[in-house]
Design an enzyme around this catalytic site. Sequence first.
Site, PDB file in Angstrom:
ATOM      1  N   SER A 118       1.121  -1.119  -0.023  1.00 24.17           N
ATOM      2  CA  SER A 118       0.329   0.025   0.052  1.00 24.17           C
ATOM      3  C   SER A 118       0.799   1.061  -0.129  1.00 24.17           C
ATOM      4  O   SER A 118       1.498   1.723   1.288  1.00 24.17           O
ATOM      5  CB  SER A 118      -0.610  -0.157   1.118  1.00 24.17           C
ATOM      6  OG  SER A 118      -1.539  -1.055   1.465  1.00 24.17           O
ATOM      7  N   LYS A 192      -6.280   1.573  -3.774  1.00 23.48           N
ATOM      8  CA  LYS A 192      -5.914   0.530  -2.938  1.00 23.48           C
ATOM      9  C   LYS A 192      -6.222   2.165  -1.296  1.00 23.48           C
ATOM     10  O   LYS A 192      -7.284   1.467  -0.444  1.00 23.48           O
ATOM     11  CB  LYS A 192      -4.543   0.627  -2.327  1.00 23.48           C
ATOM     12  CG  LYS A 192      -4.561  -0.086  -0.601  1.00 23.48           C
ATOM     13  CD  LYS A 192      -5.788  -1.390  -0.934  1.00 23.48           C
ATOM     14  CE  LYS A 192      -5.224  -1.444   0.704  1.00 23.48           C
ATOM     15  NZ  LYS A 192      -3.819  -3.124   0.826  1.00 23.48           N
ATOM     16  N   LYS A 261      -2.642   5.221   8.159  1.00 23.78           N
ATOM     17  CA  LYS A 261      -1.262   5.521   7.117  1.00 23.78           C
ATOM     18  C   LYS A 261      -2.530   5.678   6.032  1.00 23.78           C
ATOM     19  O   LYS A 261      -1.864   6.569   5.194  1.00 23.78           O
ATOM     20  CB  LYS A 261       0.246   4.490   6.901  1.00 23.78           C
ATOM     21  CG  LYS A 261       0.892   4.752   5.419  1.00 23.78           C
ATOM     22  CD  LYS A 261       1.176   3.814   4.781  1.00 23.78           C
ATOM     23  CE  LYS A 261       0.937   2.784   4.088  1.00 23.78           C
ATOM     24  NZ  LYS A 261       1.292   1.397   3.635  1.00 23.78           N
TER      25      LYS A 261
END
Length: 327
Positions: A118, A192, A261
């Site tokens: 990611s 994502k 994050k």
Amino acid sequence: MLGSPLRWTRSESLNLSSSRSTVLRRPEIGFVGLGHMGGPMSARLVRAGYDVVGSDLVATARAKLRALGGRTVDDVGQIGAVADIVVLILPNSDVVEAVAGQLASGMRPGAAIVDMSSSEPTRTRRLAESLSARGIRLVDAPVSGGVRGATDGTLTIMIGGDADAVPGLSELFAQLGRPISVGPVGSGHAVKALNNLLSAAHFWLTSEAVAIGIKLGIEPEVLLSVINRSSGRSGSSEAKWPSFVIPETFDSGFEAELMLKDVKIAVGLADDVNIPSLLGRDLSGLWEDALNCLPAHADHTEIAKVLLERAALSELAATVARPEERP
């Protein structure tokens, strides 16, 4: 569909003095990052007959791959020298860029790096340009589906870039899950992040709803069973709460810090295109605040502990570590 994964190449191994006879084989696969997700994903490739050379900072992770018939190295650069396709499953763009630099120094022109981490879309695009100058193609292909999906080969794979230009890549993806092309390089990582923005919101709100229900005398299992037959259902109500929160295992395999994050990446994307992400920004702050109540490397489902503690609803509260107790 891409072409067959079988192609005429020179047979190589990490021992470069070994036999160099020309044989028909699948592309040799490098795999960097053999943790919660990378471990079962690389295992599936080995079982499917791929020659996999892996690397991870953790010795036990390397040992698991060797036990299945894969090979491992300590020096990532060795993988670049022998692999046709190198898959990365790493924590963030900083690590991806560092590892890609080590790989690129030894990779052959025409080889490919597939970043299934990611990562940050803007940095992914810059990295793709840098690698392209060396004749190396970058495809971003992050995944969703958790450890179970990685083990079962049912991951959703979000592909950014020209996967068709990498021989054998579609067949590799088919061993791991369901690939979906979403746009140019960086688009997979953007999708994502946006998916996890929704996932983080769903989990937070599901946890709040359960807490409210408990206060009203409604058992969590009963509330969730109704929600999962109604319009409020989500992956959090259908899978995460029943599988990881109610049994108090909290072992989805995805850390809370990584979820935060991804939320921050999504909010940053909104800023890039001048769209105010009001709820996203608030959600980022909520997760960051809750994360300060959990130990380092806590699973993201442990956020439910924090919300239950604040509502004084569960003995789970007693297991929440204070910041000063962090290692």
